[in-house]
Scaffold this active site. Structure first.
Site, PDB file in Angstrom:
ATOM      1  N   ASP A  55       0.869  -1.160   0.000  1.00 13.14           N
ATOM      2  CA  ASP A  55       0.000   0.000   0.000  1.00 13.14           C
ATOM      3  C   ASP A  55       0.917   1.223   0.000  1.00 13.14           C
ATOM      4  OD1 ASP A  55      -2.070   1.767   0.018  1.00 13.14           O
ATOM      5  OD2 ASP A  55      -3.158   0.843   1.673  1.00 13.14           O
TER       6      ASP A  55
HETATM    7  C1  BGC Z   1      -4.934   3.344  -0.046  1.00 10.45           C
HETATM    8  C2  BGC Z   1      -4.998   2.344  -1.183  1.00 10.45           C
HETATM    9  C3  BGC Z   1      -4.810   3.065  -2.486  1.00 10.45           C
HETATM   10  C4  BGC Z   1      -3.474   3.772  -2.458  1.00 10.45           C
HETATM   11  C5  BGC Z   1      -3.131   4.502  -3.719  1.00 10.45           C
HETATM   12  C6  BGC Z   1      -3.692   4.199  -0.122  1.00 10.45           C
HETATM   13  O1  BGC Z   1      -3.770   5.254   0.780  1.00 10.45           O
HETATM   14  O2  BGC Z   1      -4.983   2.678   1.179  1.00 10.45           O
HETATM   15  O3  BGC Z   1      -6.218   1.672  -1.138  1.00 10.45           O
HETATM   16  O4  BGC Z   1      -4.914   2.172  -3.542  1.00 10.45           O
HETATM   17  O5  BGC Z   1      -3.488   4.719  -1.406  1.00 10.45           O
HETATM   18  O6  BGC Z   1      -3.900   5.627  -3.873  1.00 10.45           O
END
Ligand code: BGC
Length: 740
Positions: free
Chosen positions: A262
């Protein structure tokens, strides 16, 4: 002879120059062979560059070899607008508006795998058109508490339902040559302290509740990538968690795809090297400013990794494995020349969004004659509430979108009834008037000068002579509501909405409440309101889908994918006290003492407390009668099956769809088990008066529980109940058989 040999030698040496395709580019060769060939041509530095980001959303590939960049995008309800290379701010493109599909809670509420396939195919086409290799979604974290700000991005409380619904989504997306990235693996069940929560959960709960949807995504859906979650499990961050990634995901499930971190979820180079992480993203979320020369080179899997290899502290075995997996993903996506071209904002995508939205809306309550609406010339419809007009596609965190168009509920109602009826709008309450996320603005002016009392008085005054009063409220995508990185502060509706609804209920008996949210909300007024709809975040076609259901053009057939508790105090995660809503910098242990008793598994055991609306609940404008379930055998052998059939009849006067649910119960086991667990469902469509027989086949797997001692699924001999139900609290028939 010498001259001939010389010529032959020259020809052989120069053969590649005259068009012999290198193996890694040769489409006639098996992919695994091409991967090895590509790998053998890469320098150490090129390999390292592949395992971490080069921008907010991309990794570089190997330009020297013509191996393209990998571009990711959020996910999961539409394709996120382009941001700047190093920042979250908008890149300012004018061709990156998308169709917003319904939020995943709505998709789950359709209980229809066909809708999931349609969703996956459609959003996959949009991702493909925008040249993305990885779509960051769908999410299948289990609904453990109604406070979780991200529940709207997930598929509810039941592992079987989420598992069944995620598979067609994955297949649909990937049929476009775009990888899904199923997230957030694992145990990311609330947002407050998402980076510091250390989940402590017993194995049985892990395997029975929190893993099955991911397992289905891997083994049945065949997802090509998975995203690690921010939180910790057993003291180790999930983006590089040995147990989750090495032992379970790759070891037990045989996963051959990529693990993506993530954004900012990587914390340790050694763990990231050894524990199965393949691609690191977002570690410096403010872009280049935090790096000495280039922030991306400072990523845990960048320079620090290179240094360890150069110093001989670690070999390249893990690196080669990571690169192999990334290459495999590239061959499945960006290097697959036969993949379709995709399409963006096509009318068929709007149609899909509207259909899925209509099928996901849940009719929670319908006493009296309000729904479906009968509108004639001169009918007065009063619409009250901020959510009738507020754009809901902007906000909520990373799933925020820039849409080509969004039909608000009010526009949908005016469009459907405005030619005959008088449609009046009253604000009712003021929620959040802002409308911006990462530089995308709604452009709406929601400012309001009236006081709360005046707003209520004005709405009530209009309600008195209205034939229909439709209150459209609920939550929104602002912080502390249905929004990433924060949780809700309570179960109640915000902005004083209860007072507005109560005042309207007092003034008229013609009140319909449409709740827009991705979460359960308290409804202290439920007894005073004749009709209640749960309408989710439906996206671009929200207003049309809602008007379809209000008007009866679409007969509602959605069923709740999670329990609506009457009070937060009835939710096991809160009863047992293992949830902290208080932001904390240090690691905070959260014990899942509620164990396997999540949602209806808990309410089923309660004698006194009843949920407001049960899991699986959802009404229709017609009625369905269930016959007696019939078993084909009273005995099941260990490797056999039994089937149960039930005849369902539409006894009302309009066509409708019903979700027939099968819950299995184990009468006696060596470990405590829930009263019943969902193991099958089928959505059928019936004309008035029509009957159909629905058949479920049950095998040993459906009877098993996870035995933590043996570390395997066990079905113990004994008597099992098969409950045929219209909802978790509405069992229509039961049969039993014995497992020998
Ligand atoms: C989120 C993810 C997301 C990623 C990219 C993170 O803060 O938890 O679900 O895909 O950001 O934007």
């Amino acid at each position: 002879m010498k001259i001939l040999n010389l010529i032959a030698g020259l020809v052989a040496a120069s053969a590649p120059m005259f068009g012999q395709t290198p193996v890694y580019l040769d489409e006639t060769k098996p992919v695994e062979e091409r991967i090895e060939d590509a790998l053998s041509r890469m320098t150490l530095e090129e390999k390292i560059s592949m395992v971490h980001a080069q921008s907010k959303f991309s990794s570089p590939g190997v330009p020297r070899l013509g191996i393209p960049e990998i571009w990711t995008t959020d996910g999961p309800h539409g394709i996120r607008p382009e941001v700047l290379w190093d920042e979250w701010d908008q890149a300012g493109w004018t061709n990156d508006s998308c169709v917003a599909f319904p939020a995943l809670t709505c998709l789950a509420a359709t209980w229809n795998e066909e809708m999931s396939a349609l969703y996956g195919k459609s959003i996959g086409e949009e991702a493909r058109y925008r040249n993305k290799s990885i779509l960051l979604g769908p999410g299948v974290n289990i609904y453990r508490t109604p406070l979780n700000g991200r529940n709207f991005e997930y598929m509810g409380e039941d592992p079987y339902l989420a598992g069944q619904m995620v598979v067609p989504y994955i297949r649909g997306v990937q049929s476009n040559g775009v990888a899904t990235c199923v997230k957030h693996f694992a145990l990311n069940n609330h947002e407050t302290n998402r980076h510091t929560t250390n989940v402590i959960v017993d194995d049985r709960t892990l395997y029975e509740i929190y893993l099955p949807a991911f397992k289905a995504a891997v083994q049945e859906g065949g997802t090509w990538s998975i995203m690690g979650s921010y939180n910790l499990y057993e003291g180790e961050h999930c983006c590089h968690n040995e147990r989750l990634l090495n032992d379970i995901l790759r070891g037990e499930w045989g996963y051959d795809g990529v693990v993506v971190s993530d954004w900012g979820g990587t914390h340790d180079t050694d763990q990231a090297i050894r524990n199965g992480l393949d691609m690191e993203f977002g570690s410096w979320t403010n872009g280049l400013s935090a790096g000495t020369k280039n922030a991306y080179e400072n990523y845990f899997l960048a320079y620090p990794y290179l240094e360890r290899i150069r110093k001989g502290e670690i070999g390249t075995e893990e690196l080669d494995e990571k690169v192999r997996r990334i290459l495999r993903l590239a061959y499945r996506t960006v290097l697959d020349r036969s993949r379709p071209f995709g399409s963006l904002c096509s009318e068929s995508h709007y149609e899909a969004a509207r259909r899925i939205g209509g099928e996901g809306i849940v009719l929670l309550k319908n006493t009296g004659d309000l729904l479906p609406m009968t509108v004639e010339k001169g009918t007065k419809i009063l619409v009250v509430g901020e959510n009738a007009v507020k754009m809901m596609t902007v906000g909520g965190g990373s799933s925020s979108l820039k849409v080509q168009r969004e039909i608000s509920p009010l526009e949908g109602i005016v469009g459907r009834f405005g030619n005959v009826a008088e449609v009046v709008y009253e604000r009712g309450y003021v929620g959040d008037v802002t409308g911006e996320y990462n530089g995308v603005t709604t452009g709406q002016d929601l400012s309001e000068s009236r006081s709360a009392e005046e707003l209520i008085a004005d709405a009530v005054a209009e309600a008195e002579d209205a034939d229909y009063v439709i209150f459209i409220g609920g939550l929104n995508k602002s912080r502390y509501q249905d929004c990433e990185d924060s949780d809700r502060s309570g179960l109640g509706l915000p902005y004083g909405q209860d007072a507005v609804i109560e005042a309207l209920a007092e003034a008229t008996d013609r009140l319909i409440v449409v709740n827009i949210s991705g979460n359960a909300v308290a409804m202290p007024w439920a007894g005073d309101v004749p009709s209640i709809l749960q309408a989710w975040y439906i996206g671009s076609e929200a207003g049309h889908a809602i008007a379809d259901v209000l008007s009866g053009d679409v007969n509602p057939s959605g069923k709740l994918p999670f329990t609506f508790p009457a009070r937060l105090e009835d939710v096991p995660a809160h009863i047992f006290g293992e949830y902290t809503g208080v932001p904390q910098r240090d690691t905070v242990d959260i014990r899942y003492k509620d164990g396997i008793y999540v949602g209806y598994r808990w309410t089923d055991l309660q004698k006194k407390t009843k949920p407001l609306f049960a899991f699986g609940h959802g009404l229709s404008y017609t009625e369905f009668e269930y016959g007696k379930p019939v078993l084909d055998s009273k005995v099941m052998t260990a490797d056999g099956t039994v089937t149960v059939s039930v005849e369902v009849t539409n006894t009302g006067d309009r066509e409708g769809q019903e979700v027939v649910q099968l819950y299995v119960g184990d009468r006696k086991a060596s470990l405590p088990r829930p009263l019943k667990e969902l193991k099958g469902f089928k959505k059928i469509s019936l004309e008035p008066g029509e009957s159909r027989t629905v058949t479920f086949s049950v095998d040993k797997e459906d009877l098993a529980f996870f035995d933590p001692e043996k570390h395997e699924w066990v079905a113990e001999p004994g008597v099992f109940d098969l409950n045929i139900a219209a909802a978790a609290d509405d069992v229509r028939g039961k049969v039993s058989f014995e497992l020998k």
